[in-house]
Design a protein around this motif. Structure first.
Motif, PDB file in Angstrom:
ATOM      1  N   GLN A 109      72.028  43.161  82.587  1.00 23.35           N
ATOM      2  CA  GLN A 109      70.746  43.389  81.933  1.00 23.35           C
ATOM      3  C   GLN A 109      70.618  44.817  81.408  1.00 23.35           C
ATOM      4  O   GLN A 109      69.895  45.053  80.430  1.00 23.35           O
ATOM      5  CB  GLN A 109      69.598  43.073  82.885  1.00 23.35           C
ATOM      6  CG  GLN A 109      69.506  41.610  83.258  1.00 23.35           C
ATOM      7  CD  GLN A 109      68.265  41.296  84.061  1.00 23.35           C
ATOM      8  OE1 GLN A 109      67.235  41.980  83.973  1.00 23.35           O
ATOM      9  NE2 GLN A 109      68.351  40.241  84.864  1.00 23.35           N
ATOM     10  N   PHE A 135      70.994  45.527  77.735  1.00 27.80           N
ATOM     11  CA  PHE A 135      69.987  45.048  76.793  1.00 27.80           C
ATOM     12  C   PHE A 135      68.950  46.146  76.572  1.00 27.80           C
ATOM     13  O   PHE A 135      68.633  46.914  77.482  1.00 27.80           O
ATOM     14  CB  PHE A 135      69.292  43.796  77.323  1.00 27.80           C
ATOM     15  CG  PHE A 135      70.126  42.545  77.245  1.00 27.80           C
ATOM     16  CD1 PHE A 135      71.099  42.289  78.202  1.00 27.80           C
ATOM     17  CD2 PHE A 135      69.936  41.624  76.233  1.00 27.80           C
ATOM     18  CE1 PHE A 135      71.875  41.139  78.143  1.00 27.80           C
ATOM     19  CE2 PHE A 135      70.697  40.459  76.157  1.00 27.80           C
ATOM     20  CZ  PHE A 135      71.671  40.225  77.117  1.00 27.80           C
ATOM     21  N   GLY A 136      68.397  46.201  75.366  1.00 25.48           N
ATOM     22  CA  GLY A 136      67.384  47.194  75.057  1.00 25.48           C
ATOM     23  C   GLY A 136      66.243  46.597  74.260  1.00 25.48           C
ATOM     24  O   GLY A 136      66.215  45.401  73.967  1.00 25.48           O
ATOM     25  N   SER A 137      65.322  47.452  73.897  1.00 26.83           N
ATOM     26  CA  SER A 137      64.148  47.064  73.109  1.00 26.83           C
ATOM     27  C   SER A 137      63.398  45.918  73.772  1.00 26.83           C
ATOM     28  O   SER A 137      62.984  44.959  73.115  1.00 26.83           O
ATOM     29  CB  SER A 137      64.559  46.666  71.677  1.00 26.83           C
ATOM     30  OG  SER A 137      65.204  47.736  71.032  1.00 26.83           O
ATOM     31  N   TRP A 138      63.199  46.035  75.059  1.00 26.19           N
ATOM     32  CA  TRP A 138      62.507  44.981  75.806  1.00 26.19           C
ATOM     33  C   TRP A 138      61.078  44.823  75.297  1.00 26.19           C
ATOM     34  O   TRP A 138      60.370  45.802  75.063  1.00 26.19           O
ATOM     35  CB  TRP A 138      62.494  45.313  77.291  1.00 26.19           C
ATOM     36  CG  TRP A 138      63.834  45.236  77.939  1.00 26.19           C
ATOM     37  CD1 TRP A 138      64.796  46.203  77.956  1.00 26.19           C
ATOM     38  CD2 TRP A 138      64.367  44.135  78.669  1.00 26.19           C
ATOM     39  NE1 TRP A 138      65.903  45.763  78.648  1.00 26.19           N
ATOM     40  CE2 TRP A 138      65.660  44.498  79.105  1.00 26.19           C
ATOM     41  CE3 TRP A 138      63.876  42.877  79.020  1.00 26.19           C
ATOM     42  CZ2 TRP A 138      66.474  43.650  79.849  1.00 26.19           C
ATOM     43  CZ3 TRP A 138      64.680  42.032  79.758  1.00 26.19           C
ATOM     44  CH2 TRP A 138      65.961  42.421  80.166  1.00 26.19           C
ATOM     45  N   CYS A 182      60.146  35.421  69.890  1.00 27.21           N
ATOM     46  CA  CYS A 182      60.508  36.821  70.078  1.00 27.21           C
ATOM     47  C   CYS A 182      60.688  37.408  68.686  1.00 27.21           C
ATOM     48  O   CYS A 182      61.677  37.115  68.006  1.00 27.21           O
ATOM     49  CB  CYS A 182      61.787  36.924  70.889  1.00 27.21           C
ATOM     50  SG  CYS A 182      62.483  38.586  71.000  1.00 27.21           S
ATOM     51  N   THR A 210      70.812  43.004  72.394  1.00 25.23           N
ATOM     52  CA  THR A 210      72.095  43.587  72.751  1.00 25.23           C
ATOM     53  C   THR A 210      73.094  43.269  71.652  1.00 25.23           C
ATOM     54  O   THR A 210      72.772  42.519  70.721  1.00 25.23           O
ATOM     55  CB  THR A 210      72.560  43.046  74.111  1.00 25.23           C
ATOM     56  OG1 THR A 210      73.736  43.743  74.519  1.00 25.23           O
ATOM     57  CG2 THR A 210      72.870  41.552  74.015  1.00 25.23           C
ATOM     58  N   GLN A 240      61.186  47.399  68.235  1.00 31.86           N
ATOM     59  CA  GLN A 240      60.320  46.709  69.174  1.00 31.86           C
ATOM     60  C   GLN A 240      60.486  45.207  69.061  1.00 31.86           C
ATOM     61  O   GLN A 240      60.656  44.670  67.965  1.00 31.86           O
ATOM     62  CB  GLN A 240      58.858  47.086  68.911  1.00 31.86           C
ATOM     63  CG  GLN A 240      57.872  46.559  69.926  1.00 31.86           C
ATOM     64  CD  GLN A 240      56.450  47.048  69.679  1.00 31.86           C
ATOM     65  OE1 GLN A 240      56.177  47.686  68.671  1.00 31.86           O
ATOM     66  NE2 GLN A 240      55.549  46.765  70.605  1.00 31.86           N
ATOM     67  N   ILE A 289      70.321  38.161  71.219  1.00 34.61           N
ATOM     68  CA  ILE A 289      69.022  38.248  71.885  1.00 34.61           C
ATOM     69  C   ILE A 289      69.045  37.416  73.152  1.00 34.61           C
ATOM     70  O   ILE A 289      69.494  36.269  73.156  1.00 34.61           O
ATOM     71  CB  ILE A 289      67.901  37.729  70.966  1.00 34.61           C
ATOM     72  CG1 ILE A 289      67.841  38.570  69.682  1.00 34.61           C
ATOM     73  CG2 ILE A 289      66.559  37.764  71.703  1.00 34.61           C
ATOM     74  CD1 ILE A 289      67.499  40.022  69.895  1.00 34.61           C
ATOM     75  N   TYR A 307      60.607  37.570  79.074  1.00 29.40           N
ATOM     76  CA  TYR A 307      60.891  38.729  78.238  1.00 29.40           C
ATOM     77  C   TYR A 307      62.069  38.436  77.314  1.00 29.40           C
ATOM     78  O   TYR A 307      62.971  37.665  77.657  1.00 29.40           O
ATOM     79  CB  TYR A 307      61.278  39.941  79.083  1.00 29.40           C
ATOM     80  CG  TYR A 307      60.257  40.383  80.097  1.00 29.40           C
ATOM     81  CD1 TYR A 307      60.236  39.848  81.384  1.00 29.40           C
ATOM     82  CD2 TYR A 307      59.312  41.351  79.777  1.00 29.40           C
ATOM     83  CE1 TYR A 307      59.307  40.254  82.311  1.00 29.40           C
ATOM     84  CE2 TYR A 307      58.380  41.780  80.705  1.00 29.40           C
ATOM     85  CZ  TYR A 307      58.388  41.223  81.980  1.00 29.40           C
ATOM     86  OH  TYR A 307      57.465  41.638  82.903  1.00 29.40           O
ATOM     87  N   CYS A 308      62.086  39.084  76.160  1.00 25.35           N
ATOM     88  CA  CYS A 308      63.282  39.057  75.330  1.00 25.35           C
ATOM     89  C   CYS A 308      63.772  40.496  75.150  1.00 25.35           C
ATOM     90  O   CYS A 308      63.006  41.460  75.280  1.00 25.35           O
ATOM     91  CB  CYS A 308      63.030  38.398  73.980  1.00 25.35           C
ATOM     92  SG  CYS A 308      61.809  39.190  72.916  1.00 25.35           S
ATOM     93  N   ALA A 309      65.053  40.609  74.876  1.00 22.95           N
ATOM     94  CA  ALA A 309      65.674  41.911  74.700  1.00 22.95           C
ATOM     95  C   ALA A 309      66.906  41.757  73.819  1.00 22.95           C
ATOM     96  O   ALA A 309      67.445  40.652  73.682  1.00 22.95           O
ATOM     97  CB  ALA A 309      66.046  42.519  76.052  1.00 22.95           C
TER      98      ALA A 309
END
Length: 122
Positions: free
Chosen positions: A106, A109-112, A22, A99, A3, A34, A95-97
């Motif tokens: 986009q 990218f995960g775990s937004w 973040c 990768t 997360q 990130i 938002y941060c995510a």
């Protein structure tokens, strides 16, 4: 559970500054690039900035170059976005995510995170 949690948003006057954070939980950011993204009302989400896992490569959208600075502190498992000279058009949810490598897609990218609201207004 992997997360990311954003914080630091708020209401600021034009020309002002904010620093977004973040923070990661459930995993270490050391091996991840990130990205910061934003979505304004009625607009598509857009990329703002990205930092490589080592911190040696930084990418910025043209609209924020020279005003925003991305950085990371792996010891604190946190990535920052320092935003200076803010404009009303910077108003958005940020938002941060995560990768592996900074890319434009986009979907890679995960775990937004849940996002943090930034409002620039007088």
């Amino acid at each position: 559970q992997l997360q990311l949690v954003e914080s630091g948003g708020g209401l600021v006057q034009p020309g002002g500054s904010l620093r977004l954070s973040c923070a990661a939980s459930g995993f270490t950011l050391d091996y991840y690039a990130i990205g910061w993204f934003r979505q304004a009302p009625g607009k598509e989400r857009e990329g703002v900035s990205c930092i490589s896992s080592s911190g040696s490569r930084l990418n910025y959208a043209d609209s924020v170059k020279g005003r925003f600075t991305i950085s990371r502190d792996n010891a604190k498992n946190t990535v920052y976005l320092q935003m200076n000279s803010l404009k009303p058009e910077d108003t958005a949810v940020y938002y941060c995510a995560a990768t592996r490598l900074c890319v434009t897609q986009q979907k890679l990218f995960g775990s937004w995170g849940q996002g943090t609201q930034v409002t620039v207004s007088s």
